[in-house]
Write a protein that holds these residues in place. Structure first.
Motif, PDB file in Angstrom:
ATOM      1  N   LYS A   1     -57.559  -7.976  22.516  1.00 11.04           N
ATOM      2  CA  LYS A   1     -57.650  -6.525  22.324  1.00 11.04           C
ATOM      3  C   LYS A   1     -58.649  -5.882  23.260  1.00 11.04           C
ATOM      4  N   PHE A   2     -59.754  -6.604  23.488  1.00 12.42           N
ATOM      5  CA  PHE A   2     -60.811  -6.038  24.315  1.00 12.42           C
ATOM      6  C   PHE A   2     -60.586  -6.516  25.750  1.00 12.42           C
ATOM      7  N   ASN A   3     -61.186  -5.860  26.712  1.00 11.84           N
ATOM      8  CA  ASN A   3     -60.916  -6.134  28.139  1.00 11.84           C
ATOM      9  C   ASN A   3     -61.252  -7.543  28.603  1.00 11.84           C
TER      10      ASN A   3
ATOM     11  N   ALA B   1     -58.096   3.289  33.425  1.00 10.61           N
ATOM     12  CA  ALA B   1     -56.965   3.198  34.351  1.00 10.61           C
ATOM     13  C   ALA B   1     -56.985   4.342  35.369  1.00 10.61           C
TER      14      ALA B   1
ATOM     15  N   VAL C   1     -48.283   5.648  20.855  1.00  9.82           N
ATOM     16  CA  VAL C   1     -48.788   4.446  21.540  1.00  9.82           C
ATOM     17  C   VAL C   1     -49.042   3.346  20.512  1.00  9.82           C
TER      18      VAL C   1
ATOM     19  N   ILE D   1     -59.324   1.986  21.627  1.00  9.51           N
ATOM     20  CA  ILE D   1     -59.103   1.107  22.789  1.00  9.51           C
ATOM     21  C   ILE D   1     -58.120   1.759  23.751  1.00  9.51           C
ATOM     22  N   SER D   2     -57.080   2.358  23.217  1.00 10.35           N
ATOM     23  CA  SER D   2     -56.090   3.023  24.072  1.00 10.35           C
ATOM     24  C   SER D   2     -56.732   4.156  24.869  1.00 10.35           C
TER      25      SER D   2
ATOM     26  N   TYR E   1     -69.398  -2.102  26.343  1.00  4.43           N
ATOM     27  CA  TYR E   1     -68.738  -0.904  25.812  1.00  4.43           C
ATOM     28  C   TYR E   1     -69.718   0.247  25.629  1.00  4.43           C
TER      29      TYR E   1
ATOM     30  N   THR F   1     -58.786   2.607  27.546  1.00  2.67           N
ATOM     31  CA  THR F   1     -57.902   2.037  28.568  1.00  2.67           C
ATOM     32  C   THR F   1     -57.391   3.126  29.501  1.00  2.67           C
TER      33      THR F   1
ATOM     34  N   ASP G   1     -52.238  -0.698  23.978  1.00  5.32           N
ATOM     35  CA  ASP G   1     -52.674  -0.099  25.242  1.00  5.32           C
ATOM     36  C   ASP G   1     -53.934  -0.828  25.685  1.00  5.32           C
ATOM     37  N   GLN G   2     -53.768  -1.822  26.535  1.00  7.91           N
ATOM     38  CA  GLN G   2     -54.874  -2.710  26.898  1.00  7.91           C
ATOM     39  C   GLN G   2     -54.952  -2.878  28.409  1.00  7.91           C
ATOM     40  N   LEU G   3     -56.165  -3.011  28.916  1.00  9.08           N
ATOM     41  CA  LEU G   3     -56.365  -3.301  30.329  1.00  9.08           C
ATOM     42  C   LEU G   3     -56.483  -4.812  30.468  1.00  9.08           C
TER      43      LEU G   3
ATOM     44  N   ARG H   1     -52.609  -1.863  33.266  1.00  4.95           N
ATOM     45  CA  ARG H   1     -52.585  -1.276  31.939  1.00  4.95           C
ATOM     46  C   ARG H   1     -51.346  -1.782  31.229  1.00  4.95           C
TER      47      ARG H   1
ATOM     48  N   PHE I   1     -49.193   0.392  35.790  1.00  2.00           N
ATOM     49  CA  PHE I   1     -48.628   0.377  34.436  1.00  2.00           C
ATOM     50  C   PHE I   1     -47.699  -0.814  34.272  1.00  2.00           C
TER      51      PHE I   1
END
Lengths: 469, 469
Positions: B449-451, A272, B163, A264-265, A453, A268, B166-168, B182, B98
Motif C-alpha cells: 500500500k505504501f510506496n 505523480a 478510485v 494514499i490515492s 510521509y 500518489t 492508487d499506488q506509486l 502510478r 499511468f
C-alpha cells in the motif's frame, strides 16, 4: 499477561507523577545544568575555522577529513509552486544517524532516559535530548573519539534489549539534502546506570515540558512524534479514565473523514504530477547568493545564511572547536489547523514539496513558513490559512498550543520556530483546496510508521499533542 | 448495504464464471488477435534508427525530442553485497506513467477491462495489458499523437468514476533509474463502450490465466499485485465457501511470526546501514562495457545488452518505427519460498539493494537471479536457497506455481523470467539469515500500500497467487 507496546506507551503518556523526578524538580535540575555549564559561541571569520575550509574548485565548505557534513550547492527545477527554478546552499550529510531513546519499565510505567545536552546553536545552551544522538561517523568510530554513551544498547543484539519503535524519518527538506535519521526507542530489562546529565522521565512529563519554550530539543520531538498509542481498547486496559479530544483522535480508528486508501490515492496523485529535479552543483556556482569573510547569504538577505562559529562548551571539561552553522533569516511559524469532524479532531495536512525531500513531497503542517516571511506584504506570495494563525480570535479560532521550539543546535544557530495548534469552529469549511486534506491523529500515526510521509515540522507539532489534559 | 472495496475485489478474485467471456473463449479470442496482427521486429544497426542517436558529448542514446527515455550511464558505489563499485548502462525515464485498469460492477461482480496489446519486445506478440498504459508524454500530449483510449476516466474528477486503488510502484531497479508508475484501478458506474481489442474479465480469470506462459503482461501483474482482499470477515460476507492456504494467508491478520512493527524495524536497520551512491555519468565513460554497430554489451557478455530494432506493428493499420530495446543475457529466475508457520503460509522475503532503486533497498523474492547466472559454477557468487528452487523434490519442497512471465515489451526484448512459488516442509529452518524475513500475504499487502516497499519481481509473483483452488 503480556501488554502491548502501545499500552505501555499510552500509560506512560498518561502518567505525570514521577517518584524519581517530579516535573518541578526536573526544571530545577535542568536550570542547575544550565548554570554549571560553559556555552560560549562566537561568530568568527571563515578563515579562522580550524579543519574547515572552502574547496578550491567547488567552493564547497568542507571538513578536511571529508566527514561530518558539508555545505554544497543544489540547482532545483520543479513544476510545483510559484518558483520554477532556483539554486541554493544545502547541508549535505548523507549518512543515517541514530536518534535513540532508552526506556525502562519501572513498577509498570515506562520511563524515558533523557539527556541534558549542550549544543553550540542551542537557545538556552542546554536542552533535553534523546539518550543517544550519534552520526554514523560517531558510531562506526571513523574518527577516533569517545564512544557515545549507551551506544551499545542500540548497536548490538542483546537479550536485555527490546526494540519498541524503529523508523527512518526525514530532516528539514529545505536545509538538508535527503537527510534521514533512524528514530529508535528500546526497552532495557537489565539494570542500567543513570550517568551524569541523564534522568528518567515519563512520556507524559516530556509532553508537559513541551509547553515551555526551547526545553525539548528537535531530536527528542521527532522520536516521540512517531509513538503509537493503539486504539480505544488500549485505553480501557490502562484503567486510566481520561476524556480528551486529542486522545480520542489518537485512538479512534473508525470515524475519519477519509479512508487511508483515499489519502494514499491523494498522495500518489501529487507524487505523480509533481516534478522535482535536484542537481548538486558547486557552491561557488549558485545564483543570487553571496559570500563575504564571515557569511554566505542570499542577496536580499532572505531565507538563511551560513556562518562560522567558535564553540567553547562543557562543564568540568571544556571542549573548544570551530564549525559552520546555518542561521535563519527570521523566526518561522508552523501550525496545524484542527477541526472536529464526525466527532473526532481532524488535522489539516498539507502536501509540500521541498528541495531536499527524499521523495518529492511530504506531509506538512497546514501553515509552514520557515524560509520566507509570512507577514502581509513582506513576501511575493500569500500563505493559505495564515489569518487563522495570526488572528485566531477574529476568525473564531482557539489557540490550543503555542510555544517556540528550536531546530537542531548542532547545525542551526539559535533557530526557533513558533509551534501552534489552532482549533477552528463549525464555520470553517470542511472542503479544502486540493493540496490539503483532513486526517485524524490515528491516521497520521499510520503514515508516520512508514518512511518519509510526515515532514519534520509536522512531527515537531505532533510531539506536543498532550493526551491528558 | 454498502460493501467495502475489499469485498468486491475478493468476490471478483473468487469468480471464475464470466457470462460475457469464458476463460476458454478468451484464449480463442486472444489467439485470433494474435493471428490477425503484424508483428515484425528486426534488429538493426544503431545508425539505421530514426530520431534516435548517440549524444555527441556523452554518448547517451537519446530520442531527438528529448522525450520517451534514454540509455545513460551510472556509477554505483555501495557497501552491500560482493561488488563495491561498478558502472553500467541504465534506462532513464524519470516521468511517472499511468498503469490503469477500469472496472465495472455487473450483477454484483467486479469486471476488469483488459486490453490485448502488441508491444515490440513481446513474446507472443500480443499480451493482456491494463486498460491504460500511458507515459506522461502520452497523457500530457507533449508529442501530438492520438490520446490514449479511456484516458479521460483517469485524468479527470468525474461523478461516474470511483478510485479503488492508487499506488506509486517501482519498476526494475537494475534496469531503470528510480522509475515509478502510478498503479491505479477505478470503478466506472456509467455505461462504457468496450472498444476493439478490449474485454471484460473477472480478477479470478486473470489469475487463472497467469498459469499460462507470457499471457498476462508485466503491467497487469504489477497493478493487480497490490489489490487488498480484507480479512476473514470479508470472506464471510461474500458467502463463497472456499478453503485455500493462500486465501488464509491473505486474510488472517493475527497469526504472523513477526509484527508489522518488527518488520519495519528490520527494514529500517538495513536502510540505515546500507550505502548506495549512484552518480549519473556519460554512457561513453562506463567501464567494462563495449559498443559496436548494433549492440552495447558487457565485455563478458553478461547481464544485458542494448540493441536497436525496427518495429512494424498493427492489424488494420500498420505502424512502423525504430527504437532501442534492452536484451537480457539469459533467462532469469524469481521464486518465493513459502512455509506454513503458526498454521498460516509465510513468504520468505529478501531485502535487496539494486542500483536504480528509489529508496536504496526493496523487498524482493527469496531468490531473484535476473542479471547474473544462477547455475552452479557459472558465477562468482552463490545464490542462497537456490537448491530448493532448482531441485525441489530432493529438498522436500513442493512447486505450487511455475511459469514464464515477460518483462515489459516496450523496453525489453523477449525477456522472460521463470516465476515460481515453492512450499517447503517442516524441516526447513524457521530461522533465516538476517537479510531474509518471513511475512504473511496479509502483511505483504500492508507494505505494498505504501510506496516502494515491494520490488516489481516480488509483485509479479504475488499477482500469480490464486485465492481459489
Amino acid at each position: 499477561m503480556n501488554k502491548t507496546v502501545e499500552y505501555h506507551f499510552l500509560k506512560s503518556a498518561l502518567t505525570l507523577d514521577n517518584p524519581f523526578l517530579s516535573t518541578e524538580n526536573f526544571i530545577d535540575w535542568l536550570a542547575k545544568k544550565k548554570a554549571s555549564v560553559n556555552h560560549n559561541i562566537t561568530p568568527i571569520q571563515f578563515s579562522e575555522m580550524k579543519n574547515w575550509g572552502f574547496n578550491e574548485s567547488t567552493g564547497n565548505l568542507e571538513h578536511q577529513s571529508g566527514k561530518f557534513f558539508s555545505i554544497e550547492g543544489i540547482k532545483v527545477k520543479t513544476n510545483w509552486g510559484n518558483v520554477a527554478e532556483w539554486s541554493q546552499p544545502i547541508i549535505n550529510q548523507s549518512e543515517v544517524g541514530f536518534l535513540g531513546i532508552i526506556t525502562k519499565n519501572i513498577d509498570g510505567v515506562l520511563y524515558f532516559l533523557m539527556q541534558a545536552k549542550i549544543e553550540p546553536g542551542n537557545i538556552n545552551a542546554v536542552q533535553l535530548s534523546p539518550t543517544l544522538q550519534a552520526t554514523k561517523s560517531n558510531y562506526t568510530q571513523v574518527h577516533k573519539g569517545n564512544t557515545p554513551l549507551y551506544l551499545e544498547y542500540f548497536m548490538e543484539d542483546r537479550a536485555d534489549v527490546k526494540v519498541l519503535l524503529d523508523q527512518l524519518q526525514s530532516e528539514q527538506g529545505a536545509r538538508f539534502l535527503k537527510k534521514r535519521n533512524r528514530n529508535i526507542i528500546v526497552e532495557v530489562t537489565s539494570d542500567i546506570e543513570v550517568k551524569d546529565d541523564f534522568c528518567w522521565l515519563t512520556l507524559g512529563q516530556i509532553k508537559e515540558l513541551l509547553a515551555f519554550d526551547n526545553v525539548i530539543n528537535m531530536d527528542t520531538r521527532t522520536v516521540i512524534s512517531g509513538i503509537p498509542y493503539g486504539n480505544l481498547n488500549t485505553l480501557n486496559e490502562t484503567g486510566i479514565s481520561v476524556q480528551s479530544d486529542f486522545l480520542q483522535s489518537e485512538l479512534d480508528a473508525n470515524n475519519s473523514l477519509h479512508s487511508i486508501e483515499s489519502i494514499i490515492s491523494w498522495i500518489t496523485k501529487h507524487k505523480a504530477f509533481a516534478e522535482l529535479e535536484v542537481n548538486q552543483i558547486p557552491l561557488n556556482s549558485i545564483k543570487d547568493w553571496m559570500k563575504d569573510d564571515e557569511t554566505i547569504y542570499h542577496k536580499d538577505h532572505k531565507y538563511f545564511s551560513v556562518i562560522g562559529v567558535r564553540a567553547e562548551i562543557g562543564n568540568r571539561e571544556v571542549h573548544s572547536w570551530t564549525q559552520p552553522l546555518v542561521k535563519s533569516a527570521q523566526e518561522g511559524l508552523i501550525a496545524f489547523i484542527i477541526k472536529k469532524i464526525n466527532g473526532v479532531l481532524h488535522f489539516l495536512v498539507q502536501v509540500k514539496l521541498e528541495s531536499g525531500n527524499f521523495d518529492i513531497i511530504e506531509l506538512a503542517p497546514t501553515v509552514q513558513c520557515l524560509t520566507g516571511n509570512y507577514r502581509k506584504g513582506k513576501n511575493e506570495y500569500e500563505v493559505a490559512f495564515i489569518d487563522y494563525v495570526l488572528n485566531p480570535e477574529a476568525n473564531n479560532a482557539k489557540v490550543l498550543y503555542a510555544t517556540f521550539q528550536s531546530e537542531e543546535g548542532g547545525r542551526f544557530f539559535k533557530e526557533q520556530n513558533k509551534n501552534m495548534l489552532i482549533e477552528v469552529g463549525d464555520d470553517f469549511d470542511v472542503n479544502v483546496p486540493d493540496k490539503y486534506i483532513w486526517m485524524t491523529l490515528n491516521q497520521i500515526k499510520t503514515f508516520i510508521k512508514f518512511n518519509n510521509y510526515l515532514n519534520i515540522q509536522s512531527r515537531s507539532l505532533l510531539s506536543a499533542v498532550k493526551l491528558c489534559r
